[in-house]
Design a protein around this motif. Structure first.
Motif, PDB file in Angstrom:
ATOM      1  N   ILE A  52      -3.833   7.889 -11.958  1.00 55.58           N
ATOM      2  CA  ILE A  52      -2.432   7.694 -11.463  1.00 55.58           C
ATOM      3  C   ILE A  52      -1.985   6.295 -10.988  1.00 55.58           C
ATOM      4  CG2 ILE A  52      -0.724   8.612  -9.792  1.00 55.58           C
ATOM      5  CD1 ILE A  52      -2.081  11.282  -9.915  1.00 55.58           C
ATOM      6  N   LEU A  53      -2.864   5.678 -10.366  1.00 57.10           N
ATOM      7  CA  LEU A  53      -2.755   4.277  -9.630  1.00 57.10           C
ATOM      8  C   LEU A  53      -3.369   3.399 -10.724  1.00 57.10           C
ATOM      9  CD1 LEU A  53      -4.195   5.224  -6.224  1.00 57.10           C
ATOM     10  CD2 LEU A  53      -1.955   5.228  -7.051  1.00 57.10           C
ATOM     11  N   LEU A  54      -4.515   3.408 -11.541  1.00 58.51           N
ATOM     12  CA  LEU A  54      -5.346   2.268 -12.346  1.00 58.51           C
ATOM     13  C   LEU A  54      -5.290   2.908 -13.700  1.00 58.51           C
ATOM     14  CD1 LEU A  54      -7.726   0.890  -9.745  1.00 58.51           C
ATOM     15  CD2 LEU A  54      -5.815  -0.132 -10.506  1.00 58.51           C
ATOM     16  N   ASN A  55      -5.509   2.103 -14.559  1.00 57.59           N
ATOM     17  CA  ASN A  55      -5.887   2.501 -16.062  1.00 57.59           C
ATOM     18  C   ASN A  55      -7.542   2.749 -15.899  1.00 57.59           C
ATOM     19  OD1 ASN A  55      -7.282  -0.127 -16.413  1.00 57.59           O
ATOM     20  ND2 ASN A  55      -5.235  -0.951 -17.090  1.00 57.59           N
ATOM     21  N   THR A  56      -8.007   3.154 -16.984  1.00 53.62           N
ATOM     22  CA  THR A  56      -9.493   3.440 -17.131  1.00 53.62           C
ATOM     23  C   THR A  56     -10.578   2.164 -16.718  1.00 53.62           C
ATOM     24  OG1 THR A  56      -8.887   5.286 -18.483  1.00 53.62           O
ATOM     25  CG2 THR A  56     -11.388   4.538 -18.417  1.00 53.62           C
ATOM     26  N   SER A  57     -10.087   1.114 -17.540  1.00 52.31           N
ATOM     27  CA  SER A  57     -10.936  -0.065 -17.215  1.00 52.31           C
ATOM     28  C   SER A  57     -10.636  -0.784 -16.107  1.00 52.31           C
ATOM     29  CB  SER A  57     -10.275  -1.035 -18.424  1.00 52.31           C
ATOM     30  OG  SER A  57      -9.007  -1.603 -18.370  1.00 52.31           O
ATOM     31  N   ILE A  84       0.767  -1.104  -0.242  1.00 51.38           N
ATOM     32  CA  ILE A  84       0.002   0.068   0.013  1.00 51.38           C
ATOM     33  C   ILE A  84       0.936   1.156   0.043  1.00 51.38           C
ATOM     34  CG2 ILE A  84      -1.554   1.503   1.333  1.00 51.38           C
ATOM     35  CD1 ILE A  84      -2.881  -1.194   0.194  1.00 51.38           C
ATOM     36  N   LYS A  85       1.879   1.050   0.699  1.00 57.00           N
ATOM     37  CA  LYS A  85       2.841   2.293   0.910  1.00 57.00           C
ATOM     38  C   LYS A  85       3.376   2.762  -0.466  1.00 57.00           C
ATOM     39  CE  LYS A  85       6.788   4.124   3.413  1.00 57.00           C
ATOM     40  NZ  LYS A  85       7.867   3.927   4.240  1.00 57.00           N
ATOM     41  N   LYS A  86       4.166   1.828  -1.234  1.00 56.85           N
ATOM     42  CA  LYS A  86       4.776   1.820  -2.381  1.00 56.85           C
ATOM     43  C   LYS A  86       3.672   2.141  -3.522  1.00 56.85           C
ATOM     44  CE  LYS A  86       9.050  -0.507  -0.934  1.00 56.85           C
ATOM     45  NZ  LYS A  86       9.007  -1.353   0.241  1.00 56.85           N
ATOM     46  N   ASN A  87       2.898   1.438  -3.776  1.00 55.41           N
ATOM     47  CA  ASN A  87       1.975   1.506  -4.835  1.00 55.41           C
ATOM     48  C   ASN A  87       0.793   2.569  -4.692  1.00 55.41           C
ATOM     49  OD1 ASN A  87       2.747  -0.966  -6.805  1.00 55.41           O
ATOM     50  ND2 ASN A  87       2.986  -1.576  -4.558  1.00 55.41           N
TER      51      ASN A  87
END
Length: 358
Positions: A268-273, A197-200
């Motif tokens: 920033i964390l996940l793509n749209t899908s 969680i910290k890194k990603n």
């Protein structure tokens, strides 16, 4: 009147009316919050409203520490309880995006001896439709509440309990499912849940004041948690954070939670899908739709769709409401489980929605 004077007068009127509107809006929010957080000598809370990522309102009420007589500020760090589930769900989707798992994978792929693990999927765990026993409803919980539990020990604690229903038959809010997800995150990533969680998430979103909860390390600007008893306030019950684990053990601030929302908005964390998977409604085996995505309740405020989730853990309560169509985010954090920010936060969101639509 010259053109120059007319423009000056118009600008003055616009500024004055805008300023007056802002002051009225602020007073209305103050009034909503003071209905539940009005005593400045009690534990309090912090509230923030943002629109398009910009702060419209940011204030704190009451005390962050009763013993030391420390006033609450919007910078204080709170335990956020079940709002943790949002981070766990997004962590799972990050791993799916990396090709390391699939939300339709059966539980048995990761925990081979889990009872009926071939019928329960990661999707069932994410949507509270797995039917596995919620450990918070087990009488034996008090026997482990203060023990240091490894994730596999937590899973072993409830995995052999009789199921409440067959996977996909109904929606029933369930903390155990999110503990299992935390265990899967560790197995698949090769990292601890805390480090993943910290890194990603925290580091990528710039959430420098968010943590996996601890009573052992110094947390700058930590708000202390309280219960209210008949004779007054007492310090919160001490539990091992390894018990709620990935279902409820994160800490954050109102400002960091806005950064979290912005990181989701900006992919920033996940793509749209992958992001879409978190925020869509799903169906039970019967075909009936239910109002929960992956880590968020999908509801509405006066017909306008929103995403929301609260949290409750010893000494703390939290609530976040996001209105996608207007990019409005409202967050309320409390350091006493006697003061719930849930309805106040929803009412602030309702007021803000009315204000921007005028």
């Amino acid at each position: 009147m010259t053109t120059q004077k007319l423009l000056t007068a118009l600008l003055f009127l616009l500024f004055f009316s805008g300023n007056s509107h802002a002051q009225t809006y602020e007073k209305k929010i103050d009034s909503l919050i003071l209905s539940g957080f009005g005593n400045q000598n009690e534990p309090g809370g912090a509230f923030l409203v943002s629109k398009n990522g910009k702060t419209m309102y940011r204030k704190a009420f009451g005390k962050a520490n009763l013993e030391l007589d420390v006033n609450m500020t919007p910078d204080h760090v709170f335990q956020i309880g079940s709002m943790t589930k949002q981070f766990t769900a997004v962590a799972v989707l990050i791993l799916e995006q990396q090709g390391k798992l699939n939300v339709n994978d059966p539980l048995s792929k990761y925990i081979k001896d889990y009872p009926s693990g071939d019928k329960i999927t990661i999707h069932h765990l994410l949507t509270h439709t797995s039917g596995i026993k919620d450990f918070t409803k087990m009488k034996a919980l008090s026997t482990i509440a203060q023990k240091e539990m490894k994730p596999e020990m937590m899973v072993d604690f409830f995995k052999n309990e009789p199921v409440d229903f067959a996977p996909g038959e109904k929606f029933e809010y369930n903390n155990s499912g999110y503990v299992v997800l935390g265990h899967i995150i560790e197995l698949v990533s090769g990292q601890t849940y805390e480090d993943f969680i910290k890194k990603n998430i925290f580091e990528k979103a710039g959430m420098s004041h968010s943590y996996y909860a601890t009573d052992r390390q110094l947390i700058p600007k930590r708000a202390y948690g309280y219960h209210q008893k008949e004779h007054g306030f007492v310090n919160k019950t001490v539990i091992s954070f390894s018990v709620p684990f990935s279902s409820g053990s994160l800490m954050s601030t109102v400002d960091d939670l806005v950064k979290w929302q912005q990181a989701l908005n900006q992919n920033i964390l996940l793509n749209t899908s992958e992001t879409k998977k978190a925020f869509q409604k799903y169906k039970l085996n019967s075909g009936e739709e239910f109002t929960y995505g992956y880590g968020w309740h999908l509801k509405d405020i006066n017909g306008t769709p929103d995403r929301e989730h609260g949290g409750s853990i010893f000494g703390f309560k939290s609530m976040g409401v996001y209105i996608p169509s207007e990019d409005i985010y409202v967050i309320g954090l409390s350091n006493c489980d006697c003061h719930s920010p849930t309805e106040i936060t929803r009412n602030i969101a309702k007021l803000t929605l009315q204000s921007v639509k005028k």
